[in-house]
Every structure is written in C-alpha cells, then in structure tokens.
Design a protein around this motif. Structure first.
Motif, PDB file in Angstrom:
ATOM      1  N   TYR A 202      -5.885   6.133  13.141  1.00 21.01           N
ATOM      2  CA  TYR A 202      -4.682   5.823  13.909  1.00 21.01           C
ATOM      3  C   TYR A 202      -4.159   4.436  13.566  1.00 21.01           C
ATOM      4  O   TYR A 202      -4.903   3.461  13.671  1.00 21.01           O
ATOM      5  N   PRO A 203      -2.872   4.293  13.246  1.00 23.96           N
ATOM      6  CA  PRO A 203      -2.277   2.953  13.213  1.00 23.96           C
ATOM      7  C   PRO A 203      -2.297   2.389  14.634  1.00 23.96           C
ATOM      8  O   PRO A 203      -2.120   3.126  15.609  1.00 23.96           O
TER       9      PRO A 203
ATOM     10  N   TYR B 217      -5.956  -0.277  11.732  1.00 14.87           N
ATOM     11  CA  TYR B 217      -6.197   1.147  11.974  1.00 14.87           C
ATOM     12  C   TYR B 217      -7.531   1.314  12.695  1.00 14.87           C
ATOM     13  O   TYR B 217      -8.464   0.561  12.453  1.00 14.87           O
TER      14      TYR B 217
ATOM     15  N   THR C  98      -1.456  -3.668   8.630  1.00 10.50           N
ATOM     16  CA  THR C  98      -1.544  -2.855   9.845  1.00 10.50           C
ATOM     17  C   THR C  98      -3.009  -2.587  10.134  1.00 10.50           C
ATOM     18  O   THR C  98      -3.765  -2.249   9.228  1.00 10.50           O
TER      19      THR C  98
ATOM     20  N   HIS D 110      -0.365   7.624  16.738  1.00 11.89           N
ATOM     21  CA  HIS D 110      -0.579   6.186  16.835  1.00 11.89           C
ATOM     22  C   HIS D 110      -1.314   5.882  18.140  1.00 11.89           C
ATOM     23  O   HIS D 110      -1.204   6.632  19.100  1.00 11.89           O
TER      24      HIS D 110
END
Length: 128
Positions: free
Chosen positions: A58-59, A47, A45, A97
């Motif tokens: 934040y993702p 970020y 993921t 997010h």
C-alpha cells in the motif's frame, strides 16, 4: 520460539478484525482498520507491505506528520522492521492506499514476512 509467535500473529491477525467507517473524502469510501507490515520507500513514497500471504503493498499517507517522520527515522537505521497501525483504506485508480491514523507498535530488527522467517530457520539449521 520467536518465529512461532510471528506465525501465530499472522494467523490471528486475519481472525481479529475491527472495522470502522470514516467520512468519505473526495467521493472515496474510506474504511478504518488494523494493519501490520514492513515499510520501505520507493520514488519518495512510503509503502507498507502487509504481513500476510498476499503481501499487498500500500502507498502510505499520514494524518499526523510525526508518524511519517518516525518511519523515515527508522528506515535510516534499520534494515528490517515492521509496524502495526490503524489506517483508513481507500482505492484510487485500482490501487488501494492506506491513510495512517496511528502507529500502534514498532518491531525493530525483525521481519513479519513468512519468507524471511523460513530463511532464518534455514540459516539456523545450517549452522548446527
């Protein structure tokens, strides 16, 4: 001189604030805004770590797949970089997010985080 501009940017980024509302998806209130931060990957993921005192991480999700591909390309060649983006913010399970609308600027081979700037200043003074 370059550090002065980064500190000025960090200070002004909190003063210059544009906010727009997007249509909520999945009963989430999504807010469109401007963000700057460094990017890293963890557990497949991406970020964004904000360029401010909070350094919130934040993702990331993406409206345009080419923006995600671009960040993966940069991560392959750059240890240090930061970006400015437009993004929708939403909260899921107490985690904020970002849904990236567009990458506005790329700043390669430099950091926007004050801790990194202070480290660079220390090294510069130590060399003298």
């Amino acid at each position: 001189k370059q550090s002065f501009y980064y500190i000025l940017l960090l200070t002004l980024s909190n003063l210059c604030h544009a906010e727009y509302h997007l249509a909520p998806r999945d009963d989430e209130n999504v807010t469109f805004d401007l963000f700057s931060g460094s990017v890293y990957e963890k557990n497949h993921t991406l970020y964004l770590k904000r360029c401010d005192v909070t350094e919130y991480e934040y993702p990331l999700n993406f409206y345009r797949p080419q923006d995600e591909q671009r960040l993966h390309e940069i991560l392959k060649t750059q240890k240090k970089f930061w970006i400015e983006v437009t993004a929708g913010v939403y909260e899921r399970e107490d985690i904020y997010h970002l849904h990236i609308g567009a990458i506005l600027e790329e700043h390669l081979a430099t950091s926007c985080h004050s801790t990194d700037m202070f480290d660079e200043l220390e090294k510069a003074f130590a060399e003298k």
